[in-house]
Design a protein around this motif. Structure first.
Motif, mmCIF file in Angstrom:
data_model
loop_
_atom_site.group_PDB
_atom_site.id
_atom_site.type_symbol
_atom_site.label_atom_id
_atom_site.label_comp_id
_atom_site.label_asym_id
_atom_site.label_seq_id
_atom_site.Cartn_x
_atom_site.Cartn_y
_atom_site.Cartn_z
ATOM 1 N N SER A 242 61.449 56.915 -68.907
ATOM 2 C CA SER A 242 60.328 56.545 -68.325
ATOM 3 C C SER A 242 60.754 55.226 -67.463
ATOM 4 O O SER A 242 61.691 54.572 -67.535
ATOM 5 N N VAL A 244 59.234 52.464 -67.571
ATOM 6 C CA VAL A 244 58.890 51.333 -68.287
ATOM 7 C C VAL A 244 60.049 51.271 -69.236
ATOM 8 O O VAL A 244 60.367 51.898 -69.978
ATOM 9 N N ARG A 245 60.861 50.175 -68.854
ATOM 10 C CA ARG A 245 62.127 49.825 -69.295
ATOM 11 C C ARG A 245 61.973 49.693 -71.014
ATOM 12 O O ARG A 245 62.776 50.211 -71.507
ATOM 13 N N ALA A 246 60.843 49.352 -71.572
ATOM 14 C CA ALA A 246 60.990 48.997 -72.816
ATOM 15 C C ALA A 246 60.538 50.223 -73.697
ATOM 16 O O ALA A 246 60.725 50.433 -74.853
ATOM 17 N N ALA A 247 59.765 51.205 -73.076
ATOM 18 C CA ALA A 247 59.223 52.231 -73.794
ATOM 19 C C ALA A 247 60.368 53.528 -73.636
ATOM 20 O O ALA A 247 60.820 53.574 -72.855
ATOM 21 N N TRP A 282 59.359 52.149 -78.773
ATOM 22 C CA TRP A 282 59.437 51.023 -77.993
ATOM 23 C C TRP A 282 60.665 50.067 -78.641
ATOM 24 O O TRP A 282 60.974 50.103 -79.704
ATOM 25 N N ASP A 284 62.596 46.240 -77.284
ATOM 26 C CA ASP A 284 62.595 45.173 -76.978
ATOM 27 C C ASP A 284 63.756 44.959 -75.733
ATOM 28 O O ASP A 284 65.012 45.017 -76.228
ATOM 29 N N LEU A 332 51.762 44.191 -76.361
ATOM 30 C CA LEU A 332 52.672 44.797 -75.504
ATOM 31 C C LEU A 332 51.913 44.908 -74.206
ATOM 32 O O LEU A 332 50.797 44.825 -74.115
ATOM 33 N N GLU A 335 51.357 48.386 -69.438
ATOM 34 C CA GLU A 335 52.002 49.674 -68.933
ATOM 35 C C GLU A 335 52.971 50.266 -70.029
ATOM 36 O O GLU A 335 53.227 51.405 -70.181
ATOM 37 N N ASP A 336 53.695 49.224 -70.879
ATOM 38 C CA ASP A 336 54.228 49.717 -72.060
ATOM 39 C C ASP A 336 53.512 50.441 -73.110
ATOM 40 O O ASP A 336 53.827 51.335 -73.753
ATOM 41 N N ARG A 337 51.985 49.916 -73.250
ATOM 42 C CA ARG A 337 51.203 50.546 -74.326
ATOM 43 C C ARG A 337 50.771 51.791 -73.825
ATOM 44 O O ARG A 337 51.153 52.843 -74.566
ATOM 45 N N VAL A 340 53.929 54.107 -74.568
ATOM 46 C CA VAL A 340 54.221 54.435 -75.914
ATOM 47 C C VAL A 340 53.021 55.323 -76.511
ATOM 48 O O VAL A 340 53.512 56.280 -77.096
#
Length: 410
Positions: A242, A244-247, A282, A284, A332, A335-337, A340
């Motif tokens: 993804s 999105v780095r954290a997802a 997810w 951190d 979150l 975009e992370d939400r 996920v």
């Protein structure tokens, strides 16, 4: 003979017909017997009884359970009795003293109290009398098994080589009274064969069966050339990372609707980046990639040896409830939400379940995104329930309770 000692991470189920399960209702010999109370009696498994899983002459195998296969799990587990494997219909539980499980010379004997204060237990009694519920089944993880090759006589007077799987040790999850005591379609049989082959990790065994069932060849991507399950078992079908780095990237895996205990699975999870990323949705980006505290939304079952396996449909549905604001929601970034949610929804899609829609939820400032620790006390003792049974008016309350019970609070 080849003995495998790896632990499977996909729950399996086996069924017994009425004639084998010996289901009956008997008078309660205890204190309630004078009131006409009844107990459930039967066998969830029979030892040394050979069962065909799929077509043994082509793409399946024969299976039998060795005496003593449940000895260890009966001393350690807290199994439940359900109806048709549905965790909504809990009939009894070992730790509650209402379910007695034991091995005898025949197999796994089941002796359960029947509390008619539960409406579905009264229905179960009637269905047993009317032969609508006609057998037993059990959900389990294989801990140890043997595979052997045998020659058998076929109905046309020929001989054929077949494989026999002997289960030496199993971890029991639940036993069920079932309406359909045998596989009703090829898809169910095929799923069981797939699970056994992935655990076995033998590419030659997969290739032999793929001649008859080409779709089984997909399993080769989950097994490496040395006969071991590939390290990327769970993420072998992952989509590109993804943005999105954290997802954590979406992936398709086996799924299970078995009872879910988030803290217990987190406790068995090894503190390695690979395993942690497989089990969560997810991470951190500024945290320690090898620390459990850096991860959120655990939703995969973890074997006793630390292998990450099937995605829990209960955990995925509950986590989506948290994303939608249950139990304070999450802080979150949106975009992370969304990423996920996409991860969790894919697992539900693989299980044939329509994921709840992702709502537009505004997070309250100051809310924590910290996941409940596996060592923290469980504050809300709520049993897992199928999401399809939740009414629209009660979904937030139900999701809140499930999130607390199964360690998915964000």
């Amino acid at each position: 003979m080849r003995t495998l000692t790896r632990t499977t991470t996909t729950e399996e189920r086996r069924h017994l017909p009425l004639s084998t399960a010996e289901i009956s209702l008997r008078a309660d010999d205890g204190q309630d017997g004078a009131d006409g109370a009844e107990r459930f009696a039967g066998y969830a498994a029979v030892f040394n009884s050979r069962t065909a899983i799929g077509n043994p002459l082509r793409w399946g195998f024969y299976e039998e359970i060795a005496p003593g296969a449940f000895t260890k799990t009966l001393a350690e587990s807290d199994a439940r009795m359900l109806i048709d494997h549905d965790s909504y219909y809990v009939v009894s539980r070992v730790s509650a003293g209402s379910l007695l499980l034991a091995e005898d010379a025949r197999g796994l004997a089941v002796d359960s109290a029947l509390d008619t204060g539960l409406s579905y237990v009264s229905d179960l009694k009637v269905n047993i009398r009317n032969k609508n519920v006609t057998g037993m089944s059990f959900g389990f993880y294989v801990i140890k098994d043997d595979w052997t090759l045998e020659t058998v006589n076929t109905s046309d007077g020929q001989t054929a080589d077949v494989e026999v799987r002997r289960i030496l040790e199993a971890r029991l999850i639940e036993v069920s009274a079932v309406t359909f005591p045998a596989y009703e379609d090829t898809a169910a049989e095929l799923a069981s064969v797939r699970s056994a082959l992935v655990r076995r990790g033998d590419t030659a065994a997969i290739e032999r069966r793929a001649v008859w069932r080409p779709e089984l060849r997909d399993l080769l991507r989950l097994v490496d050339g040395d006969g071991d399950r590939a390290p990327a078992l769970v993420s072998a079908r992952a989509e590109p990372e993804s943005e999105v780095r954290a997802a954590i990237a979406v992936h398709s895996t086996d799924t299970s609707d078995a009872a879910w205990d988030g803290p217990a699975n987190s406790s068995d999870l090894p503190a390695t980046e690979e395993a942690l990323r497989m089990a969560h949705a997810w991470v951190d980006p500024d945290g320690n990639a090898a620390a459990k505290s850096s991860y959120r939304f655990i939703h995969h079952f973890v074997g006793v040896d630390g292998d990450v396996g099937a995605a829990s449909t209960v955990a995925c549905t509950t986590a989506i409830g948290v994303l939608n604001g249950a139990r304070g929601g999450t802080t979150l970034p949106d975009e992370d939400r969304q990423a996920v949610y996409k991860h969790l929804a894919r697992h539900l899609k693989d299980a044939g379940i329509k994921a709840p829609e992702l709502k537009q939820v505004e997070s309250e400032p100051g809310e924590s995104t910290r996941e409940t620790s596996a060592t923290e006390p469980e504050t809300t003792p709520v049993e897992p329930a199928a999401a399809t049974r939740l009414s629209r008016t009660s979904v937030d309350l139900a999701m809140s309770g499930l999130a607390a019970r199964y360690g998915l609070t964000q």
